[in-house]
Design a protein around this motif. Sequence first.
Motif, short mmCIF file in Angstrom:
data_model
loop_
_atom_site.label_atom_id
_atom_site.label_comp_id
_atom_site.label_asym_id
_atom_site.label_seq_id
_atom_site.Cartn_x
_atom_site.Cartn_y
_atom_site.Cartn_z
N GLU A 93 41.47 -12.68 79.52
CA GLU A 93 42.21 -13.69 80.27
C GLU A 93 43.21 -14.43 79.37
N LYS A 94 42.78 -14.74 78.15
CA LYS A 94 43.66 -15.43 77.21
C LYS A 94 44.84 -14.55 76.83
N GLU A 95 44.59 -13.26 76.58
CA GLU A 95 45.67 -12.35 76.20
C GLU A 95 46.65 -12.14 77.35
N LEU A 96 46.12 -12.06 78.56
CA LEU A 96 47.01 -11.90 79.71
C LEU A 96 47.84 -13.15 79.94
N ASP A 97 47.25 -14.33 79.71
CA ASP A 97 48.02 -15.57 79.83
C ASP A 97 49.16 -15.61 78.82
N GLN A 98 48.89 -15.14 77.61
CA GLN A 98 49.94 -15.11 76.59
C GLN A 98 51.06 -14.17 76.99
N VAL A 99 50.70 -13.04 77.58
CA VAL A 99 51.72 -12.08 78.02
C VAL A 99 52.61 -12.70 79.10
N LEU A 100 51.97 -13.36 80.08
CA LEU A 100 52.74 -13.92 81.19
C LEU A 100 53.57 -15.13 80.77
N SER A 101 53.12 -15.85 79.73
CA SER A 101 53.85 -17.04 79.31
C SER A 101 55.06 -16.72 78.43
N ASP A 102 55.18 -15.50 77.96
CA ASP A 102 56.30 -15.10 77.10
C ASP A 102 57.33 -14.35 77.94
N PRO A 103 58.51 -14.96 78.19
CA PRO A 103 59.53 -14.28 79.02
C PRO A 103 59.97 -12.93 78.45
N ARG A 104 59.92 -12.77 77.14
CA ARG A 104 60.38 -11.52 76.54
C ARG A 104 59.50 -10.34 76.94
N SER A 105 58.20 -10.64 77.23
CA SER A 105 57.30 -9.54 77.58
C SER A 105 57.57 -9.00 78.98
N ARG A 106 58.38 -9.72 79.76
CA ARG A 106 58.67 -9.26 81.12
C ARG A 106 59.81 -8.26 81.17
N ILE A 107 60.45 -8.05 80.02
CA ILE A 107 61.57 -7.11 79.96
C ILE A 107 61.04 -5.73 79.63
N GLY A 108 61.45 -4.75 80.38
CA GLY A 108 61.03 -3.38 80.13
C GLY A 108 59.54 -3.20 80.43
N GLY A 109 58.92 -2.35 79.65
CA GLY A 109 57.51 -2.06 79.88
C GLY A 109 56.59 -2.79 78.94
N GLN A 110 57.09 -3.80 78.21
CA GLN A 110 56.25 -4.49 77.25
C GLN A 110 55.08 -5.20 77.93
N GLY A 111 55.35 -5.83 79.08
CA GLY A 111 54.29 -6.55 79.78
C GLY A 111 53.19 -5.61 80.26
N ASP A 112 53.59 -4.46 80.84
CA ASP A 112 52.59 -3.51 81.31
C ASP A 112 51.77 -2.96 80.17
N ALA A 113 52.42 -2.68 79.05
CA ALA A 113 51.70 -2.15 77.89
C ALA A 113 50.71 -3.17 77.35
N ALA A 114 51.12 -4.45 77.31
CA ALA A 114 50.23 -5.49 76.81
C ALA A 114 49.02 -5.67 77.73
N ARG A 115 49.27 -5.59 79.04
CA ARG A 115 48.16 -5.71 79.98
C ARG A 115 47.18 -4.55 79.83
N GLU A 116 47.73 -3.35 79.68
CA GLU A 116 46.85 -2.19 79.51
C GLU A 116 46.05 -2.29 78.23
N ALA A 117 46.67 -2.81 77.17
CA ALA A 117 45.95 -2.96 75.90
C ALA A 117 44.83 -3.99 76.03
N ALA A 118 45.11 -5.10 76.72
CA ALA A 118 44.08 -6.13 76.91
C ALA A 118 42.91 -5.59 77.73
N GLN A 119 43.24 -4.83 78.78
CA GLN A 119 42.18 -4.26 79.61
C GLN A 119 41.37 -3.22 78.86
N ALA A 120 42.04 -2.45 77.99
CA ALA A 120 41.32 -1.46 77.19
C ALA A 120 40.36 -2.13 76.21
N LYS A 121 40.81 -3.23 75.57
CA LYS A 121 39.92 -3.95 74.67
C LYS A 121 38.72 -4.52 75.43
N HIS A 122 39.00 -5.03 76.62
CA HIS A 122 37.92 -5.58 77.44
C HIS A 122 36.89 -4.50 77.77
#
Length: 690
Positions: free
Chosen positions: A361-390
Amino acid sequence: MTAELVRGQNHPLSQARLEIRVSAGTPIVAAATLGDEQGKIHGVEWVVHPGAPTLPGLEVSKQAAADHRLAVDLDAMPEAVHRVSVLLALPAADGGGPTRFGAVPTPFVAVTGLDGTEVASYTITGLEAESAVVALELYRRQGAWKVRAIGQGYAGGLAELLTDQGLPQAHQLAGGINEAVAQGIARSIPAPPPRTDGDRSRQASAPARGPEQGGPASQGAPGPVPPQTSPYGTRTPDGPGQPTQPNSPYGSQAGMPGQPGPQQPYQGGADATDPAQPSASASGGAINYSHPRRQHAAPPPPPPTAPPAQPGQPARPVAGDATGWSMDERLYNQVWGMFEDLARTTAAYRSAVDFADSRMEKELDQVLSDPRSRIGGQGDAAREAAQAKHAQLVNQARETLDRDLAQLTAESEVVEPALPPAYARWDNPVWHGYRVPMEIPMALRLGDLHLPESDRLRIPMLVRLPLERGLWIDSGRGASLDGSFTDSHDLRRLAMESAVAHAARLLAVYPAGEFTVHVIDPAGSGGQALVPLVQTGVLAAPPAVGAAGVADVLARLTQRVDLVQMALRGGAPDSLPPGFDTSQQLLIVNDFPHGFDDRAVNQLRYLADEGPAVGVHLMMVADREESSGYGPLLDPLWRALLRLTPVPDDHLADPWVGHAWTYEPSLVPPGSQVLQQVLSQVAAARTHYR
């Protein structure tokens, strides 16, 4: 090197994840408050206590205990938190315990790493009339954390302490904490007896000696013997050790209280009023309830050792491999070891899953709070990485849990068939060879316990004898786990059958003539369930009916309690009237409050409070809602009794981490004649004894 702090002294903390260990020698309440940079508490949501035991980065135990372990993760603390105050308080005075710290051992507090290494310690001296104290303070200064010894006590208890810390709702919160602690005590399964200093120092090389060898006499509690190793830690005579779970966010035993202390609520012990104890001297003490033909046997040979395991595999379990003088004692300790192991390994699994959830939840909040992560596929990749760690963390935790469950299941499969009648289920073949015993066992089985994560693994629920709490068999609809049991008539019938099964087991495990059962059934509604007790002739008298029957039985038992108490207070326990029945007494009350007036209700409360100490025990079969007309008058009565249910229900808590355990009653299999056969032998032995 440990820093031994004095009041006002501080010490830097180099680790983020810590444990705060508290040892008080008597049950106390542990809590903590969070403060901002100015030390202000923003509301009740900034207080962690038994009623709300977790906050981000902080966890306390759910009930009063002599030893506590508070789990702290400073990195997980919200940025607004700059101060964590650790609070200790004695339970409310109506619990019957001490009301001031000056009357109890000096509390000791230590800050340790996850490996148990002490960072700083503080012995809280100088307390007298205070019943609550701010023990330690963890505070953030210039980005670094430190610990300071406080030791500020409050004679006004938690309410005064919280008020002093600037909390407007201090009195309401203190009342809520005390209520949560009282509820925890009422639902807690009695813990094993406390460990003595001799247990800590006993060397494994020193063989145990029995009474005939100059050693201490066995009096129903395990002797001081060396600990036994277990896949989960070290099991000691008063209960097992603590499991090590690498996947817990706080390390092993995250947020778990320590071993039960010397005055754990409702716990049994060898020094309780025990029918097996020797006679008291003329200066006072327990009455001699011992059987005239009882003799002590020499200590048995050492417990069996497990056969060698294959390399890399855990040792194969063996029934009776725990410590104790007799096989009964070893099996008792082994069952409690399994119980604690399952409680702690499940707590570590749940803590690991919670940590994985909060991290994702903390990692996903960080992804959503950073506007740069919404460009391209960075946000999706970060979400997938957080879910994989979980998923990785949860899978690791589950693998560890499954490994421990497999080992405990294997142990249960060899222990269950080896249990003696007092510990065995009614369907155990041991009952087919039943004979009336000459000795009182250490404990009695009241049912089975299990957790959702281990639904197939059942742990016997054992309570020490003699009973130190009465029993309440709940016949209300709230006794059904899922609320699907809506037929009140069938539920009452099941409740009475459950009470008869418990009473029959008590009669069966006591020597002839050392246990007497009375029944109050004002309306005669329990007649069918009482048939086994009535037809075999094991009751002291036919079930009492009507208001007159209720008054007669209660008057005789309250008079008995008064006589024994007067004898003990007068220092003349042998001065009871000739022919006085010194056996343990059990009163079964059905259909309460039907047939009870105010006087009878007060007598019932008196028996529940004063009876167990002098051998008079109470078993209520009742629906609490039906007695609601008496208002709060009966609340202390229900809290004084151990609530059991005739159907599975998750209302009991363990004395270590406070899990909600599903309880299943010990009922006779349908169509089985084992109850009648056992009671017939009990009745025949009673006739011969007289």
